[in-house]
Design a protein around this motif. Structure first.
Motif, PDB file in Angstrom:
ATOM      1  N   ASN A   1       0.818  -1.216   0.000  1.00 39.53           N
ATOM      2  CA  ASN A   1       0.000   0.000   0.000  1.00 39.53           C
ATOM      3  C   ASN A   1       0.854   1.270   0.000  1.00 39.53           C
ATOM      4  O   ASN A   1       2.088   1.225   0.045  1.00 39.53           O
ATOM      5  N   LEU A   2       0.178   2.382  -0.082  1.00 36.57           N
ATOM      6  CA  LEU A   2       0.846   3.654  -0.341  1.00 36.57           C
ATOM      7  C   LEU A   2       1.917   3.987   0.701  1.00 36.57           C
ATOM      8  O   LEU A   2       3.011   4.451   0.355  1.00 36.57           O
ATOM      9  N   ARG A   3       1.622   3.731   1.974  1.00 37.63           N
ATOM     10  CA  ARG A   3       2.598   4.106   3.012  1.00 37.63           C
ATOM     11  C   ARG A   3       3.896   3.299   2.877  1.00 37.63           C
ATOM     12  O   ARG A   3       4.986   3.792   3.149  1.00 37.63           O
ATOM     13  N   ILE A   4       3.756   2.027   2.449  1.00 38.00           N
ATOM     14  CA  ILE A   4       4.946   1.186   2.265  1.00 38.00           C
ATOM     15  C   ILE A   4       5.765   1.681   1.071  1.00 38.00           C
ATOM     16  O   ILE A   4       6.997   1.809   1.151  1.00 38.00           O
ATOM     17  N   LEU A   5       5.081   1.967  -0.029  1.00 35.89           N
ATOM     18  CA  LEU A   5       5.786   2.418  -1.234  1.00 35.89           C
ATOM     19  C   LEU A   5       6.482   3.758  -0.987  1.00 35.89           C
ATOM     20  O   LEU A   5       7.611   3.972  -1.435  1.00 35.89           O
ATOM     21  N   LYS A   6       5.809   4.627  -0.222  1.00 40.01           N
ATOM     22  CA  LYS A   6       6.428   5.917   0.120  1.00 40.01           C
ATOM     23  C   LYS A   6       7.692   5.718   0.951  1.00 40.01           C
ATOM     24  O   LYS A   6       8.692   6.385   0.756  1.00 40.01           O
ATOM     25  N   ARG A   7       7.619   4.786   1.907  1.00 41.39           N
ATOM     26  CA  ARG A   7       8.780   4.552   2.779  1.00 41.39           C
ATOM     27  C   ARG A   7       9.943   3.952   1.982  1.00 41.39           C
ATOM     28  O   ARG A   7      11.103   4.304   2.200  1.00 41.39           O
ATOM     29  N   LEU A   8       9.611   3.032   1.075  1.00 40.05           N
ATOM     30  CA  LEU A   8      10.670   2.474   0.223  1.00 40.05           C
ATOM     31  C   LEU A   8      11.338   3.594  -0.579  1.00 40.05           C
ATOM     32  O   LEU A   8      12.567   3.611  -0.730  1.00 40.05           O
ATOM     33  N   GLY A   9      10.523   4.517  -1.078  1.00 42.98           N
ATOM     34  CA  GLY A   9      11.070   5.646  -1.823  1.00 42.98           C
ATOM     35  C   GLY A   9      12.014   6.480  -0.961  1.00 42.98           C
ATOM     36  O   GLY A   9      13.117   6.848  -1.383  1.00 42.98           O
ATOM     37  N   ALA A  10      11.591   6.712   0.279  1.00 42.22           N
ATOM     38  CA  ALA A  10      12.416   7.502   1.206  1.00 42.22           C
ATOM     39  C   ALA A  10      13.711   6.775   1.556  1.00 42.22           C
ATOM     40  O   ALA A  10      14.698   7.396   1.963  1.00 42.22           O
ATOM     41  N   MET A  11      13.710   5.439   1.403  1.00 40.90           N
ATOM     42  CA  MET A  11      14.907   4.642   1.680  1.00 40.90           C
ATOM     43  C   MET A  11      15.797   4.524   0.439  1.00 40.90           C
ATOM     44  O   MET A  11      16.788   3.777   0.444  1.00 40.90           O
ATOM     45  N   GLY A  12      15.409   5.214  -0.626  1.00 41.79           N
ATOM     46  CA  GLY A  12      16.272   5.250  -1.805  1.00 41.79           C
ATOM     47  C   GLY A  12      15.927   4.231  -2.884  1.00 41.79           C
ATOM     48  O   GLY A  12      16.671   4.081  -3.850  1.00 41.79           O
ATOM     49  N   ILE A  13      14.816   3.511  -2.700  1.00 43.42           N
ATOM     50  CA  ILE A  13      14.399   2.552  -3.735  1.00 43.42           C
ATOM     51  C   ILE A  13      13.672   3.339  -4.833  1.00 43.42           C
ATOM     52  O   ILE A  13      12.669   4.009  -4.549  1.00 43.42           O
ATOM     53  N   ASP A  14      14.142   3.244  -6.066  1.00 44.53           N
ATOM     54  CA  ASP A  14      13.559   4.052  -7.149  1.00 44.53           C
ATOM     55  C   ASP A  14      12.242   3.450  -7.651  1.00 44.53           C
ATOM     56  O   ASP A  14      11.817   2.380  -7.208  1.00 44.53           O
ATOM     57  N   GLN A  15      11.594   4.170  -8.569  1.00 45.71           N
ATOM     58  CA  GLN A  15      10.273   3.756  -9.066  1.00 45.71           C
ATOM     59  C   GLN A  15      10.307   2.328  -9.634  1.00 45.71           C
ATOM     60  O   GLN A  15       9.411   1.523  -9.355  1.00 45.71           O
ATOM     61  N   ALA A  16      11.324   2.022 -10.404  1.00 48.25           N
ATOM     62  CA  ALA A  16      11.428   0.673 -10.993  1.00 48.25           C
ATOM     63  C   ALA A  16      11.526  -0.386  -9.887  1.00 48.25           C
ATOM     64  O   ALA A  16      10.899  -1.451  -9.969  1.00 48.25           O
ATOM     65  N   GLY A  17      12.291  -0.090  -8.865  1.00 47.22           N
ATOM     66  CA  GLY A  17      12.448  -1.016  -7.747  1.00 47.22           C
ATOM     67  C   GLY A  17      11.146  -1.185  -6.971  1.00 47.22           C
ATOM     68  O   GLY A  17      10.805  -2.284  -6.536  1.00 47.22           O
TER      69      GLY A  17
END
Lengths: 207, 207
Positions: free
Chosen positions: A109-125
């Motif tokens: 869900n959105l909160r997980i994807l946002k956190r991954l983004g904040a951890m440096g995981i890019d859109q493809a990842g």
């Protein structure tokens, strides 16, 4: 008076809209815009301690968590039932529903994807992450599916209510579905039903 | 004959052991060693399509997903009940249980942590991830908790069965708990009960 606080594209909200439509429950719908961050507002947190959607408000009493809401609807509007009566059949319906509602949806869900983004995981990842957990869950669900026409057999049940929104999400992210022929056929049969069609996100899109 | 396939430290297994103990159900326990990867073996996948623990085997019929297993036990061994009868109270018990069983536990389990590691997130980053989702869920649960002594009020319910294993995990990862005084007090009251004590992971540790 029943009010539903939801967001058109939230898949947990979509589940609740399907159940409400199946049971012909009248309700007033209120939008909580997730992209604008409204879920974290004080007003939404007052009705939903997690700051999530959906929330059902029944005469001022609030319920969060889509499966808890649907359980409430099933207790108060029993027709059609969302789970079978036989204990083993009931457990298997819940098992299938939880494969999606516990092991696919919450990790994507959105909160997980946002956190991954904040951890440096890019859109493809992040997209790969999303598709991976759908693939894991759908493989299990394909193995658990019977001969149809629905996951619940001759009548749609709680697991069908969870399947359709998850399939919608899978397609949005272009997840390959060739490995799940039963699920694809069941989804097609379900989305042709009026209650499932009436609950589709496109009907509630603001654009 | 009832068999439980579980792993001593799996928190979903711990939930099922608590429910079995509360209901005084006789069962045969079989270990599936998660650290050795036994959950992915053909034998375990034959009984659990997700390749997970726990699985309940009732005369050769298998059920996966801890909340589905506990629902089955509640239908077949109704005393003591895991959920209240009143529809709203029942929904609130399920809501609290799902805050843990859908929104804390699945995002922190072994397969997720392994995948984060494979994506280059180091141990410190994974520990921070783990504590973050516990903190988010526990904050909501603290707001939802009543005056005790249990989450379920005067009698432990399904949400209490989920709380104790999650607290055990939180402490293993040294998650700060100062912000959740109600949850800490409820956990202390619960772990003093014989059924909860009998199900503790230490009783099943291989070492």
């Amino acid at each position: 008076m029943i009010r539903l606080y939801d967001y058109w594209r939230s898949s947990a909200s979509y589940r609740v809209r399907i159940a409400l439509a199946m049971k012909h429950v009248d309700y007033e719908r209120h939008d909580v815009n997730l992209l604008a961050g409204e879920q974290g507002d004080d007003a939404n947190r007052a009705r939903n301690a997690q700051g999530f959607v959906p929330t059902l408000d029944v005469d001022g009493q609030t319920i969060g968590q889509s499966l808890a809401i649907i359980d409430y609807l099933d207790a108060t509007y029993p027709d059609p039932p969302m789970v079978p009566r036989d204990p083993l059949a009931r457990a298997h319906t819940l098992q299938r529903a939880l494969v999606i509602a516990a092991d696919i949806h919450p990790v994507n869900n959105l909160r997980i994807l946002k956190r991954l983004g904040a951890m440096g995981i890019d859109q493809a990842g992040r997209d790969e992450w999303y598709r991976h957990w759908i693939a894991e869950g759908f493989a299990a669900l394909e193995a658990l599916a019977g001969d149809g026409p629905y996951l619940g057999g001759d009548a749609p049940d709680l697991s069908d209510v969870c399947l359709v929104p998850q399939m919608y999400n899978a397609r949005r992210l272009e997840t390959p579905l060739d490995a799940y022929p039963k699920l694809v056929a069941i989804d097609a049969a379900l989305t042709a039903l009026p209650a499932f069609a009436a609950a589709h996100p496109d009907k509630f899109s603001p654009a």
